[in-house]
Design an enzyme around this catalytic site. Structure first.
Site, PDB file in Angstrom:
ATOM      1  N   ASP A 226       0.982  -1.075   0.002  1.00  0.00           N
ATOM      2  CA  ASP A 226      -0.119   0.027  -0.038  1.00  0.00           C
ATOM      3  C   ASP A 226       0.967   1.455   0.104  1.00  0.00           C
ATOM      4  O   ASP A 226       2.199   1.042  -0.360  1.00  0.00           O
ATOM      5  CB  ASP A 226      -0.859   0.074   1.200  1.00  0.00           C
ATOM      6  CG  ASP A 226      -2.271   0.595   0.926  1.00  0.00           C
ATOM      7  OD1 ASP A 226      -2.288   1.928   0.463  1.00  0.00           O
ATOM      8  OD2 ASP A 226      -3.467   0.229   1.240  1.00  0.00           O
TER       9      ASP A 226
ATOM     10  N   HIS B 213       1.896   1.689  -3.227  1.00  0.00           N
ATOM     11  CA  HIS B 213       0.684   2.561  -3.977  1.00  0.00           C
ATOM     12  C   HIS B 213       1.347   3.927  -3.932  1.00  0.00           C
ATOM     13  O   HIS B 213       0.673   5.113  -4.223  1.00  0.00           O
ATOM     14  CB  HIS B 213      -0.603   2.394  -3.264  1.00  0.00           C
ATOM     15  CG  HIS B 213      -1.249   1.247  -3.200  1.00  0.00           C
ATOM     16  ND1 HIS B 213      -2.437   1.077  -2.750  1.00  0.00           N
ATOM     17  CD2 HIS B 213      -0.967   0.250  -3.900  1.00  0.00           C
ATOM     18  CE1 HIS B 213      -2.900  -0.125  -2.916  1.00  0.00           C
ATOM     19  NE2 HIS B 213      -2.019  -0.708  -3.704  1.00  0.00           N
TER      20      HIS B 213
END
Ligand code: NAG
Ligand code: NAG
Ligand code: NAG
Ligand code: NAG
Ligand code: NAG
Ligand code: NAG
Ligand code: NAG
Ligand code: NAG
Ligand code: NAG
Ligand code: NAG
Ligand code: NAG
Length: 460
Positions: A260, A283
């Site tokens: 993430d 991310h």
């Protein structure tokens, strides 16, 4: 043989003298526990090349040493940890010994720390008693965040080359069955004013690796983050760092392999420097998401992100803001309608490889219908954003696009500069999807995002 023994004893005494100039009788026992284990020298990581401006408060040398005992065999060492920390608070140095695994099965409130060094040479492993932790972890309200411990106070240095292990597998498997469980964050820096956290390995966090909240003047250096699931259930939401209600935080010289955000600036993150990171699988480095909670004011400003290598990620640089209306991204992630602003953000020097979008700015986060997003523009403005000196190649995912720059309305978004962006898709294009950002088509090759009315060149 005799000579060797004498030498060893002499070395031990020398170390004890160095670390504890005037050991009191009660320190003596705890020093015996540390036989053969010398305290680490406090590292001196330079904040470089960028700095949040104001000098960090000084940290005087420590005057006594306490060793943390381990019961071994997976028995709970929480009390030993607490005892050693209480004994050495206000001017001491706590050693978690090398080669030792400490098991922590209780939520530790360490917000009383003052003038203390935590020298983690060994491994601290948190138990995977998911029932206990859900009931007793520290609850921080924001995004339902919870932490195994909370470390706060002032003048605290954590280092030592050791490991904190969140024992996450049980959590990854449980989350696959129930997305509403409260997965603890491995490292909770909560209310810390002045301190450094360096030279640590963070492994298998159940959720985010670091939450830095209500804190100021904290430097993270040389942190190695990785983990992952051994089963078919992925380790989700494993952000490297999330900053919240914090200022003058530095995150530097670290390696993150996760699934993430590599670093995420949550509401009220101001004056933050992130530099020299190698992020893989993430991310990206993200502002937000912001504007999630109706009526709340989120401010993110004065952020400098420098010299990042970003590989195998969904994004390089990202700004994500919810629109003016409420929408649901998933059962446990919904929101929109919040107020505030994003301003004075710089991303300088980023190399991307196999990244889906090198740059992504969205003010329609959580709302796929851009027409609807434009009807309810965000109440959270974006301005004064610079992205410069990017190079590398994106993934095939959005080829021919290399980035996405879509606001909810030109009236709430502008002054976004892209300079020296040398990023290509695998097919060689450098096209961005653009919408509602005045002047963007003068800066990069734009294709108009469907549903945005094509206002990429109209002045606000
Ligand atoms: C931060 O401080 C505020 C105000 O004192 C408090 O309400 C909040 O619980 C603290 N912790 C976090 C994580 O925000
Ligand atoms: C916390 O989780 C519940 C579901 O368990 C959700 O309804 C709620 O919106 C979440 N709260 C926040 C602050 O994200
Ligand atoms: C819980 O942790 C222990 C100690 O690391 C491990 O032996 C055990 O397999 C774990 N249980 C689960 C369900 O992951
Ligand atoms: C950029 O960061 C890397 C570590 O990820 C470091 O080796 C390199 O020296 C840094 N370069 C500059 C120009 O600061
Ligand atoms: C980087 O991520 C990819 C896939 O996301 C993974 O296969 C690879 O092992 C990671 N590399 C490193 C050095 O962490
Ligand atoms: C963030 O800062 C703004 C402006 O000072 C304030 O109104 C808001 O309550 C703060 N939010 C949080 C979550 O602390
Ligand atoms: C913008 O942020 C940088 C830190 O990234 C800071 O040095 C500078 O003073 C800020 N500019 C303004 C106008 O506040
Ligand atoms: C991860 O990125 C590196 C560098 O771009 C690349 O060599 C590697 O193949 C990537 N891994 C995956 C799984 O895509
Ligand atoms: C998007 O929203 C608009 C405006 O409310 C609506 O007319 C349209 O049908 C929506 N599109 C889709 C695909 O749902
Ligand atoms: C927030 O935005 C919505 C839609 O754009 C608007 O109707 C509303 O008045 C705004 N609320 C505030 C408090 O500004
Ligand atoms: C836009 O694309 C064209 C054709 O590939 C290229 O010649 C031009 O340099 C690009 N412009 C920018 C600003 O990158």
């Amino acid at each position: 043989m005799v000579q060797l023994k004498t030498l060893a004893v002499a070395a031990l005494e020398a170390a004890a003298v160095l670390a504890a100039p005037s050991p009191s009788p009660q320190d003596y026992n705890s020093q015996l526990a540390g036989r053969g284990n010398t305290p680490s020298k406090r590292p001196n990581h330079r904040v470089f090349p960028f700095h949040p401006g104001k000098l960090f408060p000084p940290s005087p040398p420590r005057q006594k040493t306490c060793y943390v005992k381990s019961k071994g065999k997976g028995r709970d060492d929480s009390e030993n940890v607490m005892d050693a920390i209480k004994k050495c608070n206000n001017g001491g140095h706590v050693v978690f010994e090398k080669g030792t695994t400490y098991t922590v099965g209780k939520a530790l409130d360490l917000t009383f720390l003052k003038n203390i060094d935590l020298d983690i040479q060994g491994t601290i492993q948190f138990t995977n008693d998911t029932d206990y932790w859900q009931a007793h972890s520290f609850k921080h309200t924001f995004q339902n965040a919870t932490t195994f411990f909370q470390l706060g106070g002032s003048d605290v240095n954590v280092y030592g080359g050791g490991t904190l292990d969140g024992n996450g597998q049980a959590w990854y498997d449980l989350y696959a069955k129930d997305i509403y469980i409260l997965r603890p964050i491995l490292f909770g820096t909560i209310g810390l004013h002045g301190g450094s956290i360096s030279d640590l390995n963070l492994r298998y966090s159940p959720q985010w690796y670091n939450l830095v909240a209500n804190s100021s003047d904290v430097v993270f250096s040389n942190i190695d983050i990785r983990g992952g699931s051994q089963s078919k259930n992925p380790a989700k939401n494993t952000d490297g760092w999330d900053t919240y209600r914090s200022e003058r935080i530095v995150i530097q010289d670290s390696v993150v392999d996760n699934g993430d955000d590599c670093v995420s600036f949550k509401p009220n993150s101001t004056n933050i420097v992130v530099q020299n990171l190698n992020c893989n699988g993430s991310h990206g480095i993200s502002v937000g998401s912001l504007g999630q909670y109706q009526g709340e004011v989120d401010i993110v400003k004065d952020i400098y992100v420098y010299n990042i290598t970003m590989t195998n990620a969904s994004d390089g640089a990202r700004i994500k803001v919810w629109p003016g209306l409420s929408s649901a991204l998933s059962g446990d992630l919904q929101g929109g309608g919040g107020l505030g602003s994003v301003s004075n953000i710089t991303y300088d020097t980023m190399t991307v490889g196999n990244v889906d979008y090198a740059i992504e700015i969205t003010q329609c986060y959580g709302q796929k219908n851009l027409t609807l997003c434009n009807q309810f523009p965000s109440n959270l403005t974006i301005k004064d954003v610079t992205l410069k000196n990017f190079k590398g190649t994106t993934s095939k995912k959005y080829d021919p696009l290399v980035g996405y720059l879509v606001c909810s309305s030109p009236t709430v978004c502008g002054d976004i500069r892209l300079e020296n962006i040398d990023v290509r898709s695998p097919s060689g294009t450098n096209t961005f999807s653009c919408g509602n950002i005045p002047g963007m088509d003068k800066q990069v090759n734009c294709t108009v995002a469907a549903g945005t009315g094509g206002s990429t060149s109209a002045p606000p």
